[in-house]
Design a protein around this motif. Structure first.
Motif, mmCIF file in Angstrom:
data_model
loop_
_atom_site.group_PDB
_atom_site.id
_atom_site.type_symbol
_atom_site.label_atom_id
_atom_site.label_comp_id
_atom_site.label_asym_id
_atom_site.label_seq_id
_atom_site.Cartn_x
_atom_site.Cartn_y
_atom_site.Cartn_z
ATOM 1 N N ASP A 155 0.838 -1.206 0.000
ATOM 2 C CA ASP A 155 0.000 0.000 0.000
ATOM 3 C C ASP A 155 0.880 1.267 0.000
ATOM 4 O OD1 ASP A 155 -2.913 1.140 1.005
ATOM 5 O OD2 ASP A 155 -1.274 2.187 2.000
ATOM 6 N N VAL A 156 1.888 1.251 0.844
ATOM 7 C CA VAL A 156 2.803 2.396 0.944
ATOM 8 C C VAL A 156 3.519 2.612 -0.390
ATOM 9 C CG1 VAL A 156 5.069 2.986 1.932
ATOM 10 C CG2 VAL A 156 3.172 2.429 3.449
ATOM 11 N N ARG A 157 4.013 1.530 -0.986
ATOM 12 C CA ARG A 157 4.749 1.650 -2.254
ATOM 13 C C ARG A 157 3.835 2.124 -3.385
ATOM 14 N NH1 ARG A 157 9.867 -0.449 -1.818
ATOM 15 N NH2 ARG A 157 10.193 -2.328 -0.565
ATOM 16 N N ALA A 158 2.602 1.618 -3.415
ATOM 17 C CA ALA A 158 1.671 2.007 -4.482
ATOM 18 C C ALA A 158 1.358 3.495 -4.380
ATOM 19 C CB ALA A 158 0.381 1.183 -4.383
ATOM 20 N N ARG A 159 1.146 3.965 -3.139
ATOM 21 C CA ARG A 159 0.835 5.389 -2.977
ATOM 22 C C ARG A 159 2.047 6.263 -3.271
ATOM 23 N NH1 ARG A 159 -1.697 7.876 1.693
ATOM 24 N NH2 ARG A 159 -1.112 6.214 3.127
ATOM 25 N N ASP A 160 3.233 5.815 -2.839
ATOM 26 C CA ASP A 160 4.464 6.570 -3.140
ATOM 27 C C ASP A 160 4.586 6.759 -4.653
ATOM 28 O OD1 ASP A 160 5.176 6.561 -0.494
ATOM 29 O OD2 ASP A 160 6.952 5.283 -0.730
ATOM 30 N N ALA A 161 4.365 5.664 -5.389
ATOM 31 C CA ALA A 161 4.531 5.715 -6.847
ATOM 32 C C ALA A 161 3.520 6.684 -7.450
ATOM 33 C CB ALA A 161 4.366 4.320 -7.438
ATOM 34 N N ARG A 162 2.258 6.555 -7.024
ATOM 35 C CA ARG A 162 1.214 7.425 -7.592
ATOM 36 C C ARG A 162 1.480 8.896 -7.234
ATOM 37 N NH1 ARG A 162 -3.256 4.860 -5.317
ATOM 38 N NH2 ARG A 162 -3.168 3.034 -6.624
ATOM 39 N N ASP A 163 1.890 9.130 -5.994
ATOM 40 C CA ASP A 163 2.104 10.510 -5.544
ATOM 41 C C ASP A 163 3.328 11.145 -6.213
ATOM 42 O OD1 ASP A 163 -0.068 10.177 -3.905
ATOM 43 O OD2 ASP A 163 1.053 10.014 -2.039
ATOM 44 N N THR A 164 4.344 10.322 -6.503
ATOM 45 C CA THR A 164 5.583 10.860 -7.072
ATOM 46 C C THR A 164 5.486 11.043 -8.578
ATOM 47 O OG1 THR A 164 6.692 9.528 -5.404
ATOM 48 C CG2 THR A 164 8.103 10.530 -7.038
ATOM 49 N N GLU A 165 4.755 10.124 -9.214
ATOM 50 C CA GLU A 165 4.759 10.113 -10.685
ATOM 51 C C GLU A 165 3.649 10.947 -11.315
ATOM 52 O OE1 GLU A 165 4.729 5.907 -11.426
ATOM 53 O OE2 GLU A 165 6.670 5.692 -10.408
ATOM 54 N N ARG A 166 2.703 11.430 -10.521
ATOM 55 C CA ARG A 166 1.598 12.187 -11.135
ATOM 56 C C ARG A 166 2.109 13.512 -11.711
ATOM 57 N NH1 ARG A 166 -0.802 13.258 -5.237
ATOM 58 N NH2 ARG A 166 0.365 15.134 -4.770
ATOM 59 N N ALA A 167 1.378 14.017 -12.717
ATOM 60 C CA ALA A 167 1.783 15.264 -13.365
ATOM 61 C C ALA A 167 1.418 16.470 -12.500
ATOM 62 C CB ALA A 167 1.116 15.367 -14.726
ATOM 63 N N ALA A 168 0.251 16.406 -11.832
ATOM 64 C CA ALA A 168 -0.225 17.563 -11.062
ATOM 65 C C ALA A 168 0.362 17.549 -9.654
ATOM 66 C CB ALA A 168 -1.753 17.542 -10.978
ATOM 67 N N ALA A 169 1.164 18.557 -9.338
ATOM 68 C CA ALA A 169 1.722 18.719 -7.988
ATOM 69 C C ALA A 169 2.285 17.422 -7.426
ATOM 70 C CB ALA A 169 0.649 19.293 -7.044
ATOM 71 N N PRO A 170 3.266 16.834 -8.105
ATOM 72 C CA PRO A 170 3.824 15.576 -7.590
ATOM 73 C C PRO A 170 4.547 15.790 -6.260
ATOM 74 C CG PRO A 170 5.182 16.419 -9.376
ATOM 75 C CD PRO A 170 3.968 17.293 -9.306
ATOM 76 N N MET A 171 4.677 14.696 -5.508
ATOM 77 C CA MET A 171 5.387 14.800 -4.234
ATOM 78 C C MET A 171 6.881 14.933 -4.510
ATOM 79 S SD MET A 171 5.554 12.121 -1.096
ATOM 80 C CE MET A 171 6.268 10.801 -2.043
ATOM 81 N N VAL A 172 7.438 16.061 -4.102
ATOM 82 C CA VAL A 172 8.865 16.299 -4.293
ATOM 83 C C VAL A 172 9.290 17.323 -3.235
ATOM 84 C CG1 VAL A 172 8.410 18.092 -6.025
ATOM 85 C CG2 VAL A 172 10.632 16.997 -5.989
ATOM 86 N N ALA A 173 10.523 17.202 -2.759
ATOM 87 C CA ALA A 173 10.990 18.187 -1.782
ATOM 88 C C ALA A 173 11.190 19.517 -2.491
ATOM 89 C CB ALA A 173 12.303 17.721 -1.163
ATOM 90 N N ALA A 174 10.709 20.608 -1.895
ATOM 91 C CA ALA A 174 10.976 21.937 -2.458
ATOM 92 C C ALA A 174 12.481 22.179 -2.405
ATOM 93 C CB ALA A 174 10.245 23.000 -1.628
ATOM 94 N N GLU A 175 12.966 22.982 -3.342
ATOM 95 C CA GLU A 175 14.422 23.225 -3.393
ATOM 96 C C GLU A 175 14.964 23.772 -2.077
ATOM 97 O OE1 GLU A 175 15.699 25.684 -6.611
ATOM 98 O OE2 GLU A 175 15.061 24.179 -8.081
ATOM 99 N N ASP A 176 14.142 24.578 -1.408
ATOM 100 C CA ASP A 176 14.606 25.188 -0.165
ATOM 101 C C ASP A 176 14.088 24.451 1.076
ATOM 102 O OD1 ASP A 176 12.057 25.929 -0.875
ATOM 103 O OD2 ASP A 176 12.250 28.012 -0.234
ATOM 104 N N ALA A 177 13.673 23.198 0.923
ATOM 105 C CA ALA A 177 13.206 22.433 2.089
ATOM 106 C C ALA A 177 14.384 21.762 2.789
ATOM 107 C CB ALA A 177 12.204 21.370 1.644
#
Ligand code: C5P
Length: 204
Positions: A155-177
């Motif tokens: 479940d964790v891996r499936a959500r990580d993949a969906r959250d990281t790979e989506r085009a709209a606002a993907p999960m990524v650290a901000a440059e200044d985070a």
């Protein structure tokens, strides 16, 4: 006084725990933005269109957070979260919350990148998928819900993949985070690190 703390990162990395502790420590309001997507996901599971659900969300939808913190709703949340119109419908509420007088902590996936790109403090809280799955399983067990470790990890891996790979606002650290890896950190140490960051920024 306006002061925004943006906390992003994957599921079960410790964002919520850290976010609540920072909010308590500084007297800020706290918003778990994942609950908004979960509430839309829950309405989708009841047969509603995701976009209509997002546009029609009311405080009642968030009244029982525990009912939203179950695996089926989490998966539905990450599915509706890929839809740009859903994200758009939830944007203004989150921004208004972030700018409230008295300070705010928001945790999610796109807070430091999209919702509050000018947040005073940005944290990206992460941990290995295995550590996160173990934590999530223990959290569920404490609520009387028994799920196998392998299922939680999937479940964790499936959500990580969906959250990281989506085009709209993907999960990524901000440059200044500032990235905080909690894999080998106690809860107390992770909270202390976050509190120190906020305290240092408040003094400048
Ligand atoms: O944080 P939580 O696990 O409750 O989030 C549920 C889902 O909602 C995430 O997997 C993600 O797809 C979505 N989400 C998002 N943006 C946020 C918060 C959550 O896309 N700011």
């Amino acid at each position: 006084m306006r002061f925004t703390v943006a906390i992003d990162g994957p599921a079960a990395a410790g964002k919520g725990t850290i976010g609540r502790a920072v909010a308590d420590r500084f007297g800020f309001a706290h918003l778990d933005t994942g609950l908004l997507y979960r509430a839309v996901g829950a309405r989708l599971l009841r047969g509603e269109r995701a976009i209509d659900a997002a546009r029609g969300l009311t405080p009642d939808d968030l009244a029982n957070p525990d009912a939203l913190r179950i695996p089926d709703v989490a998966q539905a949340a990450s599915k509706v979260a890929v839809i740009p119109e859903v994200r758009e419908a939830l944007l203004e509420f989150q921004r208004a919350f972030a700018h409230r007088i008295g300070g705010a902590v928001l945790d999610g996936r796109d807070i430091g990148t999209v919702i509050c790109p000018r947040a005073e403090v940005k944290l990206f809280v992460t941990a290995s998928p295995e550590v996160r799955a173990q934590r999530r399983m223990e959290e569920m067990a404490a609520k009387g819900i028994d799920i196998a470790y392998d299922d939680v990890l999937a479940d964790v891996r499936a959500r990580d993949a969906r959250d990281t790979e989506r085009a709209a606002a993907p999960m990524v650290a901000a440059e200044d985070a500032v990235t905080l890896d909690t894999s080998d950190l106690s809860i107390a140490a992770a909270i202390a690190a976050a509190v120190d960051l906020v305290a240092a920024r408040r003094e400048t």
